[in-house]
Design an enzyme around this catalytic site. Structure first.
Site, short mmCIF file in Angstrom:
data_model
loop_
_atom_site.label_atom_id
_atom_site.label_comp_id
_atom_site.label_asym_id
_atom_site.label_seq_id
_atom_site.Cartn_x
_atom_site.Cartn_y
_atom_site.Cartn_z
N GLY A 51 33.62 21.12 47.77
CA GLY A 51 33.35 22.42 48.25
C GLY A 51 34.08 23.46 47.45
O GLY A 51 34.66 24.43 48.37
N ALA A 52 34.18 23.37 46.14
CA ALA A 52 35.33 24.35 45.42
C ALA A 52 34.73 25.42 44.77
O ALA A 52 35.65 26.30 44.02
CB ALA A 52 36.27 23.47 44.76
N ARG A 62 33.95 28.31 45.98
CA ARG A 62 34.22 29.69 46.54
C ARG A 62 35.27 29.40 47.47
O ARG A 62 35.67 28.17 47.91
CB ARG A 62 33.05 30.29 47.26
CG ARG A 62 32.46 29.51 48.41
CD ARG A 62 31.32 30.24 49.10
NE ARG A 62 31.38 30.04 50.39
CZ ARG A 62 29.75 30.10 50.99
NH1 ARG A 62 29.07 30.74 50.33
NH2 ARG A 62 29.59 29.74 52.20
N ASP A 71 26.12 16.76 47.25
CA ASP A 71 26.07 17.03 48.77
C ASP A 71 26.82 16.00 49.30
O ASP A 71 26.61 14.76 49.16
CB ASP A 71 24.57 17.12 49.51
CG ASP A 71 24.59 17.25 50.72
OD1 ASP A 71 25.70 17.19 51.63
OD2 ASP A 71 23.42 17.51 51.27
N ASN A 119 37.51 19.42 51.15
CA ASN A 119 37.50 20.58 51.70
C ASN A 119 36.26 21.25 52.13
O ASN A 119 35.94 22.08 52.94
CB ASN A 119 37.90 21.59 50.74
CG ASN A 119 37.85 23.05 50.76
OD1 ASN A 119 38.40 23.91 51.64
ND2 ASN A 119 36.69 23.73 50.22
N SER A 174 41.18 21.74 60.94
CA SER A 174 41.59 23.34 61.49
C SER A 174 42.23 23.03 62.56
O SER A 174 42.41 22.16 63.42
CB SER A 174 40.01 23.62 61.91
OG SER A 174 40.00 24.63 62.66
N TYR A 215 31.94 21.54 65.51
CA TYR A 215 32.95 21.80 64.59
C TYR A 215 34.31 21.19 65.10
O TYR A 215 34.79 20.35 64.12
CB TYR A 215 33.05 23.19 64.07
CG TYR A 215 33.96 23.58 63.11
CD1 TYR A 215 33.43 23.66 61.83
CD2 TYR A 215 35.13 24.25 63.44
CE1 TYR A 215 34.46 24.01 61.02
CE2 TYR A 215 36.07 24.84 62.43
CZ TYR A 215 35.84 24.45 61.21
OH TYR A 215 36.59 24.96 60.09
N LYS A 238 36.46 18.33 63.15
CA LYS A 238 37.94 18.45 62.48
C LYS A 238 38.79 17.65 63.20
O LYS A 238 39.81 17.09 62.68
CB LYS A 238 38.29 19.85 62.68
CG LYS A 238 37.20 20.82 61.84
CD LYS A 238 37.42 20.62 60.39
CE LYS A 238 36.70 21.68 59.67
NZ LYS A 238 36.81 21.27 58.03
N ILE A 273 41.47 32.32 58.50
CA ILE A 273 41.46 32.53 57.10
C ILE A 273 40.34 33.36 56.63
O ILE A 273 39.35 33.14 57.06
CB ILE A 273 41.53 31.25 56.27
CG1 ILE A 273 42.37 30.05 56.87
CG2 ILE A 273 41.98 31.39 54.75
CD1 ILE A 273 44.06 30.59 56.86
P1 NAI Z 1 33.15 28.71 52.81
O1 NAI Z 1 31.93 28.47 53.50
O2 NAI Z 1 33.71 29.76 51.72
O3 NAI Z 1 33.13 27.22 51.83
C1 NAI Z 1 32.78 26.12 51.80
C2 NAI Z 1 32.34 25.44 50.93
O4 NAI Z 1 31.75 23.93 51.14
C3 NAI Z 1 31.20 26.01 50.15
O5 NAI Z 1 31.49 26.36 48.79
C4 NAI Z 1 30.02 25.29 50.51
O6 NAI Z 1 29.11 25.45 49.35
C5 NAI Z 1 30.64 23.97 50.55
N1 NAI Z 1 29.82 22.72 51.17
C6 NAI Z 1 29.25 22.97 52.34
N2 NAI Z 1 28.43 21.98 52.42
C7 NAI Z 1 28.62 21.25 51.54
C8 NAI Z 1 28.16 19.78 51.42
N3 NAI Z 1 27.15 19.21 51.98
N4 NAI Z 1 28.45 19.27 50.03
C9 NAI Z 1 29.02 19.77 49.52
N5 NAI Z 1 29.97 21.20 49.50
C10 NAI Z 1 29.53 21.70 50.63
O7 NAI Z 1 34.34 28.28 53.71
P2 NAI Z 1 35.88 28.16 53.80
O8 NAI Z 1 36.42 29.23 54.73
O9 NAI Z 1 36.32 28.29 52.36
O10 NAI Z 1 36.14 26.82 53.94
C11 NAI Z 1 36.75 25.57 53.73
C12 NAI Z 1 37.23 24.54 54.53
O11 NAI Z 1 38.16 25.15 55.08
C13 NAI Z 1 36.39 24.09 55.39
O12 NAI Z 1 36.32 22.75 55.57
C14 NAI Z 1 36.56 24.72 56.75
O13 NAI Z 1 36.07 23.93 57.89
C15 NAI Z 1 37.99 24.87 56.78
N6 NAI Z 1 38.77 25.86 57.56
C16 NAI Z 1 38.45 27.30 57.23
C17 NAI Z 1 38.81 28.12 58.00
C18 NAI Z 1 38.72 29.48 57.91
O14 NAI Z 1 39.23 30.47 59.02
N7 NAI Z 1 37.92 30.16 57.09
C19 NAI Z 1 40.00 27.77 59.29
C20 NAI Z 1 40.06 26.40 59.27
C21 NAI Z 1 39.51 25.46 58.41
#
Ligand code: NAI
Length: 244
Positions: A9-10, A12, A60, A87, A139, A152, A156, A185
């Site tokens: 999931g890298a 963005r 996926d 991630n 998280s 969620y 986690k 974040i």
């Molecule tokens: P985001 O939504 O910007 O990025 C998540 C990424 O995961 C996206 O690039 C998306 O395409 C990818 N993704 C989603 N489903 C997928 C799948 N089935 N297969 C492959 N890729 C997939 O979210 P963010 O904030 O960057 O989150 C990244 C990680 O950090 C997540 O695991 C989230 O739960 C965790 N997190 C985020 C927090 C926040 O406040 N933003 C707080 C705590 C944890």
């Protein structure tokens, strides 16, 4: 030979920042993305600007066979995976009263089963190499729980149990397994919250601000480095003191 980091999931958010930060450390990057809508081309260019290789694999993470295929492609390309960062994650927030079975299952499938699917396919290669680092993105709500996030939070919390079990299984093979537990974040995931809510949350955090993607990526960099060679099975909070 350069070390290789695989980040799911890298394209963005936090995952992209982790990829860029590890690229700056000289890691070649295997970058996983889910759909063409993710701006993977620009992310790959930014990584290559750090003079490392970047290999993007679409997959996926909730699909085991697709993960198997993706890991094969990365091994064909780079021959090894030294660091895995699980991630990829999604939210489908709502109170349990309104939560459908599908809403629960899909979040568990991506966040928790996805972490299993990728790790299971990567770990054989790390075992052969007798070294590796696995860093799982959990998280704070996996520890504290949160109203509206039963799905969620469960996913986690599951990641934390998975992390600790693997740390025990794989320690003798010199594979270190840790988790990070970010708080709030600034990313697309939290952008959906109203400004007033974000301000309220920031006020309640001892450091009085939301975290940045760099705050998370720098801890992952440490966990991927030699400097953390005696740390395994731990959950590092990156939350400005939100949860103590
Ligand atoms: P985001 O939504 O910007 O990025 C998540 C990424 O995961 C996206 O690039 C998306 O395409 C990818 N993704 C989603 N489903 C997928 C799948 N089935 N297969 C492959 N890729 C997939 O979210 P963010 O904030 O960057 O989150 C990244 C990680 O950090 C997540 O695991 C989230 O739960 C965790 N997190 C985020 C927090 C926040 O406040 N933003 C707080 C705590 C944890």
């Amino acid at each position: 030979m350069s070390k290789v980091a695989f980040i799911t999931g890298a394209a963005r958010g936090i995952g992209k920042q982790i990829a860029l930060t590890l690229a700056k450390e000289g890691f070649d990057i295997a970058l996983n993305y889910r759909s063409e809508n993710d701006d993977v081309e620009n992310t790959a260019k930014e990584i290559e600007n750090e003079n490392v290789k970047c290999f993007a694999v679409k997959c996926d993470v909730s699909n085991f066979e697709a993960c198997e295929e993706a890991v094969k492609k990365i091994i064909d390309e780079f021959g090894q995976i030294d660091v895995l960062v699980n991630n990829a994650g999604i939210t489908k927030d709502m109170l349990l009263m309104r939560m459908k079975k599908e809403d629960f299952e899909s979040v568990i499938d991506v966040n928790l089963v996805g972490t299993f699917n990728v790790t299971k396919n990567v770990v054989n290669h790390m075992m052969k190499a007798r070294s590796g680092r696995i860093i799982n993105v959990s998280s704070v709500v996996g520890i504290s729980g949160n109203a509206g996030q039963a799905n969620y939070s469960a996913s986690k919390a599951g990641i934390i149990g998975f992390t600790k079990s693997l740390a025990k299984e794989l320690g003798s093979r010199n594979i270190l397994v840790n988790a990070v537990a970010p708080g709030f974040i600034e990313t697309a995931m939290t952008d959906v919250l109203k400004d007033e809510i974000k301000e309220e949350i920031a006020k309640s955090i001892p450091l009085k601000r939301m975290g940045t993607t760099e705050d998370v990526a720098n801890v992952v960099k440490f966990l991927a480095s030699k400097d953390s060679s005696y740390i395994t099975g731990q959950v590092i909070h990156i939350d400005g003191g939100m949860l103590m």
